[in-house]
Design a protein around this motif. Sequence first.
Motif, PDB file in Angstrom:
ATOM      1  N   TYR A  12       0.735  -1.241  -0.133  1.00 49.32           N
ATOM      2  CA  TYR A  12      -0.350   0.019   0.054  1.00 49.32           C
ATOM      3  C   TYR A  12       0.750   1.228  -0.010  1.00 49.32           C
ATOM      4  CZ  TYR A  12      -3.517   3.287   1.273  1.00 49.32           C
ATOM      5  OH  TYR A  12      -4.223   4.283   1.190  1.00 49.32           O
ATOM      6  N   TYR A  13       1.981   1.118   1.031  1.00 53.73           N
ATOM      7  CA  TYR A  13       2.951   2.405   0.821  1.00 53.73           C
ATOM      8  C   TYR A  13       3.524   2.511  -0.599  1.00 53.73           C
ATOM      9  CZ  TYR A  13       7.021   5.536   2.275  1.00 53.73           C
ATOM     10  OH  TYR A  13       7.625   6.515   2.178  1.00 53.73           O
ATOM     11  N   THR A  16       0.848   4.196  -3.040  1.00 52.87           N
ATOM     12  CA  THR A  16       0.686   5.326  -2.553  1.00 52.87           C
ATOM     13  C   THR A  16       1.660   6.445  -3.043  1.00 52.87           C
ATOM     14  OG1 THR A  16      -0.374   4.728  -0.391  1.00 52.87           O
ATOM     15  CG2 THR A  16       0.281   7.235  -0.585  1.00 52.87           C
ATOM     16  N   PHE A  46      -4.628  14.169  -0.659  1.00 55.58           N
ATOM     17  CA  PHE A  46      -4.471  12.849  -0.901  1.00 55.58           C
ATOM     18  C   PHE A  46      -3.704  12.358  -0.027  1.00 55.58           C
ATOM     19  CE2 PHE A  46      -1.295   9.941  -2.820  1.00 55.58           C
ATOM     20  CZ  PHE A  46      -2.197   9.100  -3.772  1.00 55.58           C
ATOM     21  N   SER A  50      -4.468   8.799   2.114  1.00 52.89           N
ATOM     22  CA  SER A  50      -3.671   7.839   2.485  1.00 52.89           C
ATOM     23  C   SER A  50      -3.162   7.408   3.896  1.00 52.89           C
ATOM     24  CB  SER A  50      -2.386   8.320   1.773  1.00 52.89           C
ATOM     25  OG  SER A  50      -2.802   8.433   0.124  1.00 52.89           O
ATOM     26  N   ILE A  54      -3.703   3.938   5.513  1.00 59.67           N
ATOM     27  CA  ILE A  54      -2.519   3.024   5.933  1.00 59.67           C
ATOM     28  C   ILE A  54      -2.816   2.855   7.502  1.00 59.67           C
ATOM     29  CG2 ILE A  54      -0.809   4.914   6.427  1.00 59.67           C
ATOM     30  CD1 ILE A  54       1.085   3.125   4.740  1.00 59.67           C
TER      31      ILE A  54
END
Length: 279
Positions: A12-13, A16, A46, A50, A54
């Motif tokens: 996910y990081y 992103t 954004f 995020s 997370i």
Amino acid sequence: MFRSLRINIFIYYFSTIIGFLLLAYYFLNVLHVENLYLFAVIVLCFVILSGIFISKLAVDPLAEYVHDLQNLSKETLHELNLPISTITTTTQLLSKNSDDEKTLKRIGRIDSACMMLKERYNELDYLIRMQTNQNIKEAFFVDKLVEQRVAFVKQIYPQMNFSLFLEEMQIFGDKKGLSKVIDNIIDNGVKYSQSSKNIDIEVQNSSITIKDYGIGMDEVELIRIFDNYYQSNKNMQGFGIGLNLVKRFCERNNIELIFESSKNIGTTVELKFKEQTGK
């Protein structure tokens, strides 16, 4: 579980960062946005979204795991209460109906082991209540608590002589935590009193004083006694973390912890309660 969680967070990081770079490229090179203030606001939104996702991805599985573990501990604790009570009741009945000295000694050993098991039960209950932020403070008499702890410790160290001078003192505080502190200090006094069997305990003037006549400590050792894993005598059993826990408890509960010690004379530990106490 934790391996897959780390992988998911990394994916996910990484996604992103790629998404952020693509968004920046799209606004600056495709749409040719010249309003940097508008671009900064969009980027900030954004980043916030995020961060929310997370954090949920990282914390929610751990929160669920901790919640399940706490529920399991509570259920196990509840199930332990019944066999402990059954053993205690049974040994009391057997003691009343038996006159044989050997049998009574065996029953006494069972009863002592059951009391130690009950102590672990109480400690687990105490830890669960601390972790769930339940109110662990109550009104109690310190002198009565000291008597109870000495009676318990004497079953483990019957060779020790405890001289008690106890004035009535009532406080509102963490009774179970203070019990562990008293046990720890007395246990240290016993361990380091190989040449002496005497320990003096006083409750007076809003303080608890525990004095042994053991090997004592010099000034260098006194400075280091609160360090984790430090032991002045490496031959003693234990992990060297007890006094660090004692210090942390005293700091959390507004108790002044005073150590006085001399080599080959002994050690005196005083717990001075700063909050108001009443008789």
